[in-house]
Structure formats: structure tokens, C-alpha cells
Design a protein around this motif. Structure first.
Motif, short mmCIF file in Angstrom:
data_model
loop_
_atom_site.label_atom_id
_atom_site.label_comp_id
_atom_site.label_asym_id
_atom_site.label_seq_id
_atom_site.Cartn_x
_atom_site.Cartn_y
_atom_site.Cartn_z
N ALA A 73 0.75 -1.40 0.02
CA ALA A 73 -0.15 0.13 -0.14
C ALA A 73 0.97 1.26 -0.03
O ALA A 73 1.91 1.14 0.43
N ILE A 115 -2.69 -1.44 -3.12
CA ILE A 115 -3.42 -0.20 -3.05
C ILE A 115 -2.68 0.82 -3.79
O ILE A 115 -1.52 1.28 -3.14
N VAL A 172 -7.89 -0.35 -5.44
CA VAL A 172 -7.12 -1.75 -5.14
C VAL A 172 -7.19 -2.58 -6.07
O VAL A 172 -7.83 -2.44 -7.08
N VAL A 181 -10.66 -4.78 1.42
CA VAL A 181 -10.45 -3.55 1.45
C VAL A 181 -11.25 -2.59 0.66
O VAL A 181 -11.61 -1.34 1.03
N ARG A 182 -11.76 -3.12 -0.50
CA ARG A 182 -13.07 -2.31 -1.30
C ARG A 182 -14.21 -2.14 -0.29
O ARG A 182 -14.55 -0.92 -0.26
#
Length: 307
Positions: free
Chosen positions: A97, A145, A270, A288-289
Motif C-alpha cells: 500500500a 493499493i 485496489v 479493502v474495497r
């Protein structure tokens, strides 16, 4: 006949979709990349495999024979991969990320992963968007990400939301009352800078290098709360993700000013390898979404402080 598994899968997509464009969308490739792969496959086979016409494409007799065998080959490869995965210890799913993403709490992913992927493990590391995409394409990481400033060819992608970079200053700073500011102007002032070992710090240093100007670093830190605290005290300015300001306490003494540069107007994405069927990676991708959707619904990002 020699052909890569990816070329065979792209060929099957073209046969099933009847369209180069639809095949490119399914394979997460550009139409030009799909066309090049199919031409290479036909050159290797030595015969036309597809008939191209105004409505799209369809398999020739040789193409139908190849499609039949390609399905069997890919099914066997899939079964082999499943057996190999079942026989080895589960490694931790690697999530890369950028600095902006790590500014938001990712700990709720632990509960989501436990619920949807059993005993899966998760490792989170900071990485620039460019390095993350390369790692995913090389299958050296599982989920990333990133900023939409990088090309995500060959990856499954879902947008998370806007993530512009803004200049933050104390209220009495000369730039505090500007409607927007160019990065070259920002470089004329002293900074509370991000360390070059952070993804954002490296990105900003590269942008400064392209302008032929160094960052005038008064202090250098790697944590957002440290940087914002020193900026609020008037020790210099900095550039931070706007969405991250809503995650930090003590920002009332700060003013945020939009950066004029196109590279500062970003959207977070993502992404993961489009070919991956790994249960844990899919769970992290979806987690994550969902986490970002909940975050957007719960709080409105503080893009600017009250002047």
C-alpha cells in the motif's frame, strides 16, 4: 506448437466473446496487447486461427481444434496448481500500500480475513504505486493499493475513491490563503518532509528532481501525525493526502491548499493479479474495497480546514 498459458487464455476469451474488445476487457489487457498475442499465436501455429470480420472474430476449423485442447490444458494446469497449493504451508497474503492508504486504519481487515479466509495470514508493507504494480504483475505480491497515476495492465482493479495531494501549512504561512498553489512555489519554502524511505516521500522527491529543485527540509519524519504537528507549530509546510487529514487529530490549526499539478489529482485503486484465484487474496481485495466504502460513508474527508 509452443504457446504460453496466457496466450491460450486470451485466445479462448476471443473465441468465447467473439470480439477483441470484449476479450481485452475479460483479460484486463489493452485491445492492442490482445491483438499482438493472437497474431503471435497464429504465427506459432502456422495457420489462421481466427476469422476477422466487421462484427468481430470467430474461430477457424484450426482455431476450434486449438480451443478444445487449450481448455483441457488450462484445466489441467489449474488442477495442478490447486494440488500444489494444498500440499504446501499457507504463506501470508502480502498487501502493498502507498503512504495514503496506510494513513487509514487497516486493522478491520483482520476480522474480515478471519471470517472469509479461515486461517489466512496477512502482511502489510508500504510501497510506491509503481513498485506495487510491478510486484503484482510479477506475482511477488497478492494485493495492492495504488494511485491511478500508474498503469494497471493485466490486473483486476476497483476504484476506492479520490485521494488528492494537498499542501498543508500553519494558518499564518504565506501560502495559507491561496486558492491553489504550484509545486514549484511550494519548493521555495521550508518543509517538514516525509522520509525518502516512505512511498510519498520518494514520490515528492522525484517530482522535485524533475523541476531541478531540492526539497528544503527543515525536519524529516515518517509518521503523518508527527509531520502535521510540526507544520501546525509553524516549522514548515508539507504535502499530504487530503483524505488522510480526516484521520488525524489536531488538524484545526492547519490549512490545506490544493496542488495545481495533474499528478496531485489522484484516485486510490485496489488491485490484484487478474489470474489469481487465491482465496485469501480475493478476501483481502474485497475486504479493502468494503472497508473504503464504509469509511467514505462514515466520514466526509477534511479536504480543507476552516480559514
Amino acid at each position: 506448437m509452443r504457446a504460453s498459458f496466457v496466450d491460450l487464455q486470451v485466445f479462448l476469451h476471443a473465441c468465447e466473446c467473439g470480439s477483441m474488445t470484449a476479450a481485452a476487457e475479460r483479460a484486463c489487457l489493452t485491445v492492442a496487447a490482445v491483438s499482438a498475442r493472437l497474431r503471435r499465436l497464429e504465427e506459432t501455429a502456422g495457420v489462421p486461427l481466427l476469422r476477422r470480420h466487421a462484427r468481430g472474430v470467430e474461430a477457424t476449423a484450426a482455431g476450434e481444434a486449438l480451443a478444445l485442447h487449450a481448455r483441457r490444458v488450462l484445466q489441467e494446469v489449474d488442477r495442478l496448481e490447486q494440488r500444489l497449493r494444498a500440499g504446501r504451508p499457507r504463506r501470508a497474503t502480502l498487501l502493498l500500500a502507498n503512504t495514503a492508504a496506510l494513513g487509514a486504519p487497516l486493522t478491520p481487515l483482520a476480522g474480515w480475513l478471519a471470517e472469509h479466509a479461515g486461517a489466512a495470514r496477512l502482511t502489510v508493507r508500504e510501497s510506491t504505486s509503481e513498485a506495487t504494480v510491478r510486484a503484482l504483475q510479477a506475482q511477488l505480491a497478492d494485493v495492492g493499493i495504488v494511485s491511478d497515476a500508474v498503469s494497471c495492465e493485466g490486473l483486476r482493479v476497483q476504484p476506492l475513491g479520490p485521494d488528492p495531494l494537498v499542501v498543508v501549512t500553519a494558518r499564518g504561512h504565506p501560502l495559507a490563503h491561496r486558492a491553489q498553489v504550484c509545486f514549484s512555489e511550494v519548493l521555495e519554502h521550508e518543509w517538514v518532509a516525509w522520509g525518502d524511505d516512505t512511498a510519498l516521500g520518494l514520490h515528492l522527491a522525484m517530482q522535485a528532481h524533475r523541476l531541478g529543485k531540492p526539497l528544503r527540509r527543515r525536519f524529516t519524519f515518517t509518521r503523518a501525525d508527527d509531520i502535521l504537528a510540526l507544520v501546525a507549530q509553524g516549522w514548515g509546510l508539507s504535502v499530504v493526502p487530503a483524505a488522510g487529514l480526516s484521520q488525524q487529530e489536531g488538524t484545526a490549526a492547519l490549512v490545506s491548499v490544493p496542488l495545481a499539478q495533474p499528478w496531485a489529482q489522484r484516485t486510490l485503486l485496489v488491485c490484484m493479479d487478474a489470474r489469481s484465484s487465491d482465496t485469501a487474496a480475493l478476501a483481502v481485495f474485497e475486504g479493502v474495497r468494503r472497508l473504503w466504502l464504509q469509511r467514505v460513508a462514515r466520514t466526509a474527508p477534511a479536504y480543507a480546514a476552516q480559514r
